[in-house]
Write a protein that holds these residues in place. Structure first.
Motif, mmCIF file in Angstrom:
data_model
loop_
_atom_site.group_PDB
_atom_site.id
_atom_site.type_symbol
_atom_site.label_atom_id
_atom_site.label_comp_id
_atom_site.label_asym_id
_atom_site.label_seq_id
_atom_site.Cartn_x
_atom_site.Cartn_y
_atom_site.Cartn_z
ATOM 1 N N ILE A 24 -47.317 -21.777 112.342
ATOM 2 C CA ILE A 24 -46.941 -20.827 111.231
ATOM 3 C C ILE A 24 -45.995 -20.180 111.116
ATOM 4 O O ILE A 24 -45.049 -20.160 110.333
ATOM 5 N N GLU A 25 -45.076 -19.835 112.589
ATOM 6 C CA GLU A 25 -43.731 -19.320 112.789
ATOM 7 C C GLU A 25 -42.769 -20.263 112.240
ATOM 8 O O GLU A 25 -41.818 -20.054 111.561
ATOM 9 N N LYS A 26 -43.088 -21.534 112.707
ATOM 10 C CA LYS A 26 -42.125 -22.861 112.105
ATOM 11 C C LYS A 26 -41.903 -22.687 110.707
ATOM 12 O O LYS A 26 -40.873 -22.853 110.243
ATOM 13 N N VAL A 27 -43.321 -22.509 109.965
ATOM 14 C CA VAL A 27 -43.338 -22.580 108.729
ATOM 15 C C VAL A 27 -42.363 -21.418 108.132
ATOM 16 O O VAL A 27 -41.875 -21.836 107.015
ATOM 17 N N ILE A 72 -38.689 -22.234 108.291
ATOM 18 C CA ILE A 72 -38.359 -23.356 107.166
ATOM 19 C C ILE A 72 -38.143 -22.530 105.665
ATOM 20 O O ILE A 72 -37.210 -22.587 104.847
ATOM 21 N N SER A 73 -39.288 -21.748 105.529
ATOM 22 C CA SER A 73 -39.164 -21.061 104.051
ATOM 23 C C SER A 73 -38.211 -19.939 103.980
ATOM 24 O O SER A 73 -37.645 -20.006 103.032
ATOM 25 N N MET A 74 -37.933 -19.241 105.197
ATOM 26 C CA MET A 74 -36.962 -18.467 104.912
ATOM 27 C C MET A 74 -35.636 -18.996 104.889
ATOM 28 O O MET A 74 -34.607 -18.499 104.017
ATOM 29 N N ARG A 75 -35.331 -20.290 105.591
ATOM 30 C CA ARG A 75 -33.950 -20.832 105.348
ATOM 31 C C ARG A 75 -33.750 -21.143 103.797
ATOM 32 O O ARG A 75 -32.681 -21.014 103.358
ATOM 33 N N TRP A 82 -35.445 -16.533 115.152
ATOM 34 C CA TRP A 82 -34.010 -17.018 114.664
ATOM 35 C C TRP A 82 -33.985 -18.323 114.813
ATOM 36 O O TRP A 82 -33.398 -19.189 114.131
ATOM 37 N N ARG A 83 -34.634 -18.912 116.180
ATOM 38 C CA ARG A 83 -34.276 -20.460 116.368
ATOM 39 C C ARG A 83 -35.037 -21.320 115.267
ATOM 40 O O ARG A 83 -35.063 -22.336 115.081
ATOM 41 N N ASP A 84 -36.313 -20.488 114.406
ATOM 42 C CA ASP A 84 -37.112 -21.290 113.454
ATOM 43 C C ASP A 84 -36.152 -21.248 112.548
ATOM 44 O O ASP A 84 -36.356 -22.191 111.511
#
Length: 446
Positions: free
Chosen positions: A83-86, A89-92, A222-224
């Protein structure tokens, strides 16, 4: 006992989300009421200029609704790291989108206003509004993406509190800068934009503090934001992109309808802006139910309890019907109050009464369609169906017919509005067939 647990769970999600939607309507209502006291031209200008922000927020909503297809089901599995990775991606994508909108508005505000109206006075006021409000687009992108992803993991109270305080800040700043209170200069429509910008700065400050200090369940890393996970990215594109394009097509359609109305005169635009606020007000709870359906049904699917997801879908459908009828009744109650309070011309007031009646019927169908398409279907990864259905019914139905009726046949304005609102009725039979087929019910987690 199971039924009680269901409604308790739904209430815990729907009430905060409905309050958030109500607060968002309150922000728009504050601008309409205060600028309506200033005059019809500035009211029309802010309404038309706001269509650009409206389209952008729909992209964010589509982006995060698509992400919720994954996050709700992974939440059912207990996989918070994915979920953190998603979220990253969404924030980017959200930040890049908001930067694009900001640059476009700053470089060509007059050109964008001309898409919605040909009245020079309205264009000039809209440019003043856009120059300031566009500075808030990036801030809005960060806030909306974060809070919408948190919604899919049942963290909804923080967003409600934040938006509630933001509304108070917005209303106070609007009053000060629009009318020149407390020694401030009288800024008119620019004051409304400045008040909104100040409120958005507050929201981003809250998101920053909450994500770093208080949220240990799903953290923003931040790395995500820059990281790569090929399989997850593939899943994200598969389920999020159709939803984002669905919302973009729908939002562009709403903007196109506003543009059609905008070329029918400022009286029609002023009435339409009030009707749109009324529609949003009538739909606040239904939108909350749709968001809750996506989370609750998606979580059940992720847990492998498909029969329970079917039962929940049936209950959400019944809720949508009741809420749609209640929303239509609310619009009929608001109609005479709006006509009495706002400083509108006789023609605009006449338009408003008829358009409110049309909208009262419209929201009944929209409530059910919204819960099916935005909530239930997306909970099982069925994201393409909504894109096709909305695109055909809106662009191939109401907008196409509206253009023909308005600019070829020159039918009177009130009847054009009926045509422009027919898309929800057109797609109802197809949405019903899809719901009953259960083809939307799929587990999409890895």
């Amino acid at each position: 006992m199971e039924r009680k647990q269901f409604f308790k769970m739904v209430a815990a999600l729907v009430l905060p989300i409905a309050i958030q939607n109500l607060i968002n309507v309150g922000v728009t209502s504050a601008d309409v009421i205060m600028l309506g006291k200033v005059g019809e031209t500035v009211l029309s200008a802010s309404s038309l200029a706001g269509q650009i922000y409206f389209i952008m927020t729909l992209i964010f909503f589509g982006l995060t609704s698509g992400a919720a297809v994954l996050t709700a089901q992974y939440w059912g599995k207990g996989d918070t790291r994915t979920i953190e990775k998603v979220l990253g991606i969404s924030m980017r994508i959200g930040i890049l989108t908001s930067i694009g909108f900001t640059v476009a508005v700053q470089l060509a505000p007059e050109l964008l206003m001309k898409l919605f109206t040909n009245e020079q006075a309205v264009i000039e006021q809209g440019v003043k509004y856009l120059k300031i409000i566009s500075c808030s687009y990036i801030l809005s992108g960060i806030t909306m993406v974060y809070f919408n992803v948190m919604r899919s993991v049942e963290r909804v109270v923080i967003a409600t509190v934040t938006y509630g305080i933001s509304l108070v800040i917005n209303v106070i700043c609007n009053a000060i800068f629009i009318f020149g209170l407390l020694g401030a200069p009288v800024m008119g429509i620019r004051g409304a934009a400045l008040g909104t910008l100040i409120a958005r700065i507050f929201e981003v400050c809250v998101v920053t503090v909450y994500s770093w200090k208080f949220n240990d369940t799903v953290r923003f890393r931040w790395r995500d934001l820059f990281g790569r996970d090929p399989l997850l990215h593939k899943d994200f594109l598969k389920y999020s992109m159709p939803v984002m394009f669905n919302e973009l097509a729908w939002g562009a359609g709403m903007a196109a309808i506003t543009a059609i109305v905008g070329h029918l005169g400022s009286a029609a635009v002023a009435a339409h802006s009030v009707v749109q606020v009324s529609r949003q007000l009538a739909m606040v709870v239904s939108m909350g139910v749709a968001a809750a359906a996506a989370v609750v049904c998606g979580k059940a699917i992720g847990e492998g309890r498909e029969n329970l997801a079917r039962l929940y879908a049936s209950r959400f459908t019944k809720l949508a019907m009741g809420l749609g009828a209640a929303g239509g009744g609310l619009i009929l109650i608001v109609s005479p109050v709006a006509r009495a309070l706002l400083n509108l011309s006789d023609q605009a007031r006449s338009y408003l009464g008829f358009m409110m009646l049309v909208m009262a019927v419209f929201v009944l169908f929209q409530s059910v369609n919204c819960v099916w398409i935005v909530g239930i279907f997306r909970s099982g990864g069925d994201t393409k169906f909504g894109l096709y259905l909305d695109g055909l019914s809106l662009w191939g139905g109401s907008i196409l017919l509206g253009v023909v009726c308005g600019f070829v046949l020159h039918i009177p304005m009130p009847w054009i509005y009926i045509v422009l609102c027919c898309d929800e009725l057109l797609k109802m039979p197809f949405a019903l067939l899809r719901y009953r087929s259960y083809r939307w019910l799929r587990n999409v987690t890895r």
